[in-house]
Structure formats: structure tokens, C-alpha cells
Write an enzyme that holds these catalytic residues in place. Structure first.
Site, PDB file in Angstrom:
ATOM      1  N   GLU A  81      39.187  15.496  28.992  1.00 17.24           N
ATOM      2  CA  GLU A  81      38.098  15.331  29.951  1.00 17.24           C
ATOM      3  C   GLU A  81      38.199  14.079  30.819  1.00 17.24           C
ATOM      4  O   GLU A  81      37.792  14.105  31.987  1.00 17.24           O
ATOM      5  CB  GLU A  81      36.749  15.313  29.204  1.00 17.24           C
ATOM      6  N   SER A 360      29.960  65.966  33.058  1.00 15.25           N
ATOM      7  CA  SER A 360      29.031  66.757  33.876  1.00 15.25           C
ATOM      8  C   SER A 360      27.735  66.031  34.213  1.00 15.25           C
ATOM      9  O   SER A 360      26.949  66.526  35.022  1.00 15.25           O
ATOM     10  CB  SER A 360      28.702  68.076  33.167  1.00 15.25           C
TER      11      SER A 360
END
Length: 685
Positions: A81, A360
Site C-alpha cells: 500500500e 418456451s
């Protein structure tokens, strides 16, 4: 001229000075004492009646001193960091210069040069907006923090503030969440994994993607080696170790963790639609008001906990499911369930993120609704014969052909060939355009006749189908599905507000005609298992997707996906069931008219218990035609051929068996881009 330039320069300096003073004064309003009390009130989720139903907050927060945090974690955090943490005064000017140059190249803010101190300052703003104004306030606040606290204290505050994903803030909570141990007991490789998370907690979470988390962990370990914190042999041993996560559950508070599928949907919507960050949401002090109906959500969870409503799984795998219930008149999502297994925070939500062939269930959307818009009616005669559409040869589920059938019968009994014939008559473009209006995702390769039977390249989700079907009870208008109505902070200020987005998709009369036909699906067609008690009007459509036509599935019986999408005058519900990955070993024995229809019936029965029975809304000026929705008007040829062997088998042997037998070639093959079809009838769509 020179005088004018001087005036311009003076005015510019004055403006810049005023802006500078504004940001400095604004930054000094930030109360640094908040750093000592990192966890505030939780973020509360409310239902549609304003009652709290869930909350988001860090669980059992415990501040730990730096002396109890292993050096491995401290070194890992600094390595990944802020490598120059102990040498700068809160701002790393080298990092800023590097990020500024890249931002100028991009023409916008795409990268920051934030130090640990700046990230700590940013937490006070609880925002990740990439604006120069926010960055300036962050810099001023970072300078203040460096003057107020020692480097060691800043590290301690940072490690207790930082967000580690999974709704967890602080290194102690993260240690418990991921490894089930206190922070002082963390190993080198575990500490490296924790240090890997803050950059993108959800992305690198090992609960979400263990391989991605491991790759990020190994990068942190490499940085430790590169910066001299560990030796080569230690590094080699560490990267060869597997990630071992906790195998027990953290005890939940009364509201925390409730209704996780719905809450995940709310979090995603707050981030994607309303611009909040995950960190901001979990930081607390927010009130998120939603469309959730607790009765509906509980009905869904009750149905999903009833194993008898789902197909029996094979081996260790269970048949999964996903469902969405929404209000067709507002688009408000009343309930969601995205899994039957253990919930993973912001994991795969099958109700929303699923992409599967709808079978369907797509027919009313891709064929029959656009046909009604073009003048067809329930009694229109369609052709049902073995046909070849430019190389695409769809078949009926029972291999029986009736010659001619009404549009009504073709839809309620889910007969394939008439649907393809009808789409060919109205044109593939008509079906594609209608699906796109409804928000169903399509690819260029979808412009063919196979969309009549659900042959979509990418597939669709329960949420998308529920939203699309809402156009029928809402008389042609579709409202965008959403959960959030508004978000406020602890002071009652409105931060975001949901806007109902309505689109007129089809004529109100035709929308109502479609509802009449789809009621027939439930009353006498393939969806009879969805019929509700008390004569409550119910409409819907089944969908079943067959197994792939590959050698691996040769001789294997079963289906890939099963759907039911239905609605009453009050709610629309879409249900999907199936395996996450279909293999010859994991094949489902079901159909849309079986388990999904029964799940729909269970959810809607409980959701609407005590709700007065009402009829579907009528369009303004509607004049009832005695034949609307029944398809009784057929020409002589249609009547004669409709009474043949195929019709007899279709009706006398049980109308609901249409899909239980499996629609053998539903959606198989693909047409060419012009919609005539050059599919080889292999593969399932």
C-alpha cells in the site's frame, strides 16, 4: 493591453486563492476524533412499509493495538500500500507526480497516489469519488493527521479502519472472518492475503474467487521478498501453501445477515445505479428504503427450503434455483432468492445474474405478443406440419403434427412448429425488436427463427423475464425492475432516490389479450400445476430446455433448465430450476410445468394469503369478444386436422404432459441472420 493581462492574472490568482481557502476551511471542518471511533451506527435496510428488515455493520468490532498485530501483517500492508510510509509526511510527492502524469494523459482522474495516511483521511469522507476537490481535501486532512498522530498510531488506526470485504472493517474482524482466529495468531501467508484485500476487497475475496485471491496474495509475498522483509526460502514455502479459510459461521446479530439474496441485490443497485461504494454502505449510518414485501420474501424462502418442491439432485450436487417476485405496476422487486445452498456474500445470484436458455417461456415475448400487435388473434389459424425453414427443422415435443391449430392452442399446449411458422410469417425482426424493447439481451447471432423456442446465444435471467412479463398485466407498459426507493443518511438527508422508469411496449388491448391466452396455459395447458386456489386469476408460461445434442449426452434422458413465469393481478413471479453445470452425471428430471410451476404456486399462495381476489385490469374502452382468449374460431380444415391423432394424444393423455415428456427439439439449431434458418437441429437452445 499589458494592464488588461495583469488584471486577468490578478483575477485568476484571486479565484484560485478563494478556491484554495474554501477547500482548506472545508477540510478543517473534518473532526479527526472520528478516527478514534471508527464504527458508527449500522446501515439499515427497510421494507416497503418502512419497517427495518436487515442491517449492515461490522460484527463485534474490536480495536486492537499495534503491538498485538504481527509484523508480517504490518510489513505486508506497507509493502503493497505505501512503501515510503515511514519517510513521507503524509503525502508521497513521487506517487502524486506519477499519478498526475497518468491522469493528464487520460484526460481524467484514473489513478491516485494515495498514502496510508491519505486512505485513512478518505475514510472520514466515506466516499471514493475521483474528483480533484475530494483529493485536495484528502491531502489537507492527511497533513493534519500526520501532525496529530505518530506513524505507529496512524498504522494502528489504519489497520482498525480499513475495509476487508465481506462486510468487515478492521484487521481483527477480518482475521476472524477469513481464518477464524485472532489477529495475533495469523501466519505470514494469511497476513499477506489480508494485506491483499483492501485494494479491491470483493474482487480479491477468497470466498468469491480463491484462485484470484491467491494470485494477489502471492504478489504481496513477492513484494515482501523484493523489499527485503523475507528470505527466498520463506517466500518459496509461503507461495506454495494453499489458502485455508474458516469452516464455521460467525454468530449473527438479530437483523444482521437476514434476507441475504435481497440485500445483495440492494447493495449492487446502490453501487451501480446510485453511485455509492461498498465501503460507504458498510460504514453505516445509512437508511435504505426498498420495495421488499416481507410476506413475499418469507414465502419465497419457505418455498426454497422445501426440498419436495425441487427435483432430487444427483450425487452431492443439488438442483439450484432462482426466483424474483415483482409488482408489475411499479417494477418494485418484492422478493428475491438466488440460491438453495449456503449464501456467499455478493456471490452468484441466480435470480439476477443467471444467463440460461428460457425454452418456451420466451414464446409469448418473441412470437405471440408481436403477432397480436400485427393483427393476429387467439383464434387465428397457424400451420402445424413438418417443415424446413432454410435448413432449420423444428419438431414438436410429441412428434405429432395437427395440420392446423389456433394460436390459442399453439401457445397453451406449447407446440413448437406453429410458433416457428408464425415468427417466420411476421418476420424475425418483429420478434427481435419486441425482445429488445423488453430488455432481453440479444446478440447479432440471435436474429434467426430459433428465438421462437428460446434459442438465445447468451440466455436470460429470472429478473429479466419477470420484468418482461410485467408488460401484460400492466396493459402494455413495462417498468424497470428495482429495489431501492430512497437512501438517506443519519441526518435524514436524501442521498439517492429511485425513479420509476416506464416504457409503453405494446397496445393495452393486445396486452390484455395475451393475458387471456396465458390464463389458458394455467387453466388447461402445460401450466396447470401453477393454478391458485379461490379462483384467483392466474396467467403464465412454462419453459423447458433440452440437453445438448452431443455425443456426451447420447442415451441420457432429462432436461437442462426448467422455467415458469406467471402472474396474478397483484404480482409477477419468475422461477428457474437447474444445475449450475449440466453434465451427463448431473441431469435434471423435470419440466417447466412440473417443479417450477409448483414452486410458483407455493410462493404465490403464501404471498397472497388474505389478499382479496381481484380481476386483471381492463384496457380503457375494452369490449369483450365472446371468442377472445379461447381460440374457438377455426376454419373447417383446422377443426378436422385438429381432431387427428396428434390432437387426441395432446389432450386426452393429459395437457400438462406436453413439457413433462420434453420438447425434444425445442429451440434446436439456428437459422441464418435473415431468419430463415440454416440450423442443423443439433444442440439445445
Amino acid at each position: 493591453m499589458l494592464q488588461r493581462i495583469r488584471v486577468y492574472i490578478f483575477v485568476l490568482i484571486l479565484i484560485l486563492s478563494m478556491v484554495f481557502i474554501y477547500f482548506v476551511v472545508d477540510a478543517y471542518r473534518i473532526d479527526l476524533s472520528k478516527l478514534e471511533d471508527p464504527v458508527g451506527t449500522p446501515t439499515v435496510i427497510y421494507d416497503r412499509y418502512g419497517d427495518p428488515v436487515s442491517e449492515l455493520s461490522s460484527v463485534r468490532f474490536r480495536h486492537v493495538s499495534l503491538s498485538k498485530i504481527p509484523e508480517e501483517i504490518i510489513h505486508s500492508i506497507i509493502a503493497v500500500e505505501d512503501q515510503r510510509f515511514f519517510s513521507h509526511k503524509g503525502i508521497d510527492f513521487r506517487g502524486i507526480a506519477r499519478s498526475t502524469w497518468r491522469n493528464l494523459q487520460a484526460g481524467r482522474v484514473v489513478q491516485g497516489g494515495s498514502t496510508i495516511t491519505q486512505q485513512l483521511a478518505k475514510n472520514l469522507f466515506l466516499t471514493s469519488d475521483r474528483t480533484y476537490g475530494r483529493k485536495f481535501r484528502e491531502v489537507i486532512t492527511a497533513f493534519r493527521i500526520e501532525r496529530e498522530y505518530s506513524k505507529e498510531k496512524i498504522l494502528e488506526l489504519y489497520l482498525n479502519h480499513i475495509y476487508f470485504g465481506e462486510g468487515i472493517w478492521g484487521i481483527q474482524n477480518a482475521s476472524q472472518m477469513y481464518f477464524g482466529k485472532d489477529v495475533q495468531d495469523i501466519t505470514l501467508e494469511e497476513g499477506a492475503l489480508l494485506a491483499a484485500l483492501p485494494k479491491a476487497p470483493t474482487h480479491y475475496s477468497p470466498f468469491q474467487n480463491e484462485e484470484r485471491g491467491k494470485q494477489r496474495r502471492d504478489l504481496v509475498l513477492y513484494l515482501l521478498l523484493e523489499q527485503g522483509y523475507i528470505e527466498e526460502n520463506v517466500y518459496t514455502e509461503a507461495i506454495s501453501s494453499e489458502i485455508v479459510l474458516r469452516d464455521w459461521e460467525i454468530e449473527e446479530d438479530s437483523l444482521r445477515g437476514r434476507y441475504p439474496s435481497y440485500v445483495d441485490f440492494v447493495i449492487d443497485e446502490a453501487i451501480k445505479i446510485h453511485g455509492l461504494t461498498e465501503e460507504r454502505i458498510w460504514a453505516g449510518d445509512l437508511h435504505i428504503y426498498t420495495e421488499m414485501d416481507l410476506t413475499v420474501q418469507n414465502a419465497i424462502q419457505s418455498a426454497f427450503s422445501n426440498g419436495e418442491l425441487f427435483p432430487v439432485g444427483a450425487g452431492e450436487e443439488i438442483v439450484q434455483g432462482g426466483t424474483v417476485v415483482l409488482d408489475p405496476y411499479t417494477g418494485g422487486v418484492r422478493g428475491i432468492m438466488g440460491n438453495r445452498s449456503e449464501h456467499v456474500y455478493r456471490g452468484f445470484n441466480r435470480a439476477v445474474q443467471l444467463k440460461r436458455q428460457p425454452g418456451s417461456a420466451i414464446k409469448p415475448l418473441s412470437v405471440f405478443a408481436p403477432a397480436l400487435e400485427r393483427g393476429y388473434s387467439a383464434s387465428s389459424t397457424l400451420v402445424d406440419e413438418r417443415m424446413d425453414f432454410g435448413g432449420y427443422s423444428p419438431r414438436n415435443y410429441d412428434n405429432q403434427y395437427r395440420g392446423r391449430v389456433s394460436l390459442y392452442d399453439a401457445l397453451i399446449y406449447s407446440i413448437n412448429v406453429p410458433a416457428v411458422w408464425l415468427l417466420n410469417e411476421i418476420g424475425v425482426t418483429a420478434g427481435v425488436d419486441f425482445l429488445e424493447k423488453l430488455g432481453i439481451p440479444l446478440q447479432e447471432s440471435d436474429r434467426n427463427l430459433s428465438i421462437a423456442l428460446g434459442g438465445l446465444t447468451e440466455g436470460t435471467s429470472p429478473l429479466q423475464l419477470a420484468q418482461a412479463y410485467s408488460v401484460f398485466p400492466n396493459l402494455g407498459t413495462m417498468n424497470e425492475a428495482h429495489a431501492i426507493t430512497k437512501i438517506t443518511n443519519g441526518h435524514g438527508e436524501v442521498l439517492a432516490k429511485g425513479e420509476v422508469q416506464g416504457t409503453q411496449v405494446m397496445d393495452p388491448d393486445n396486452a390484455y389479450r395475451m393475458t387471456q391466452i396465458l390464463q389458458g396455459v394455467v387453466q388447461e395447458g402445460t401450466g396447470r400445476n401453477a393454478l391458485l386456489n379461490y379462483d384467483r386469476p392466474t396467467a403464465g408460461k412454462t419453459g423447458t430446455t433440452q440437453l445438448p445434442s452431443t455425443s456426451a449426452f447420447e442415451g441420457v434422458t432429462g432436461v437442462s433448465d426448467a422455467w415458469f413465469v406467471g402472474y396474478t393481478p397483484e404480482l409477477v413471479t419468475a422461477v428457474w430450476v437447474g444445475y449450475d453445470k449440466v453434465t451427463p452425471e448431473y441431469v435434471m428430471q423435470s419440466s417447466g410445468g412440473n417443479h417450477p410451476a409448483r414452486i410458483f404456486q407455493a410462493i404465490m399462495s403464501e404471498s397472497l394469503e388474505g389478499v382479496p381476489v381481484s380481476d386483471f385490469r381492463l384496457p380503457n374502452g375494452w369490449k369483450e369478444n365472446k371468442n377472445e382468449g379461447k381460440g374457438k374460431e377455426k376454419d373447417k380444415e383446422g377443426k378436422d386436422k385438429g381432431k387427428g391423432k396428434g390432437n387426441k394424444e395432446g389432450k386426452e393423455k393429459g395437457k400438462n404432459k406436453a413439457e413433462e415428456k420434453g420438447k425434444k427439439n425445442e429451440g434446436k439449431g439456428k437459422g441464418n441472420g435473415k431468419g430463415k434458418g440454416k440450423g442443423n437441429s443439433k444442440g439445445n437452445r
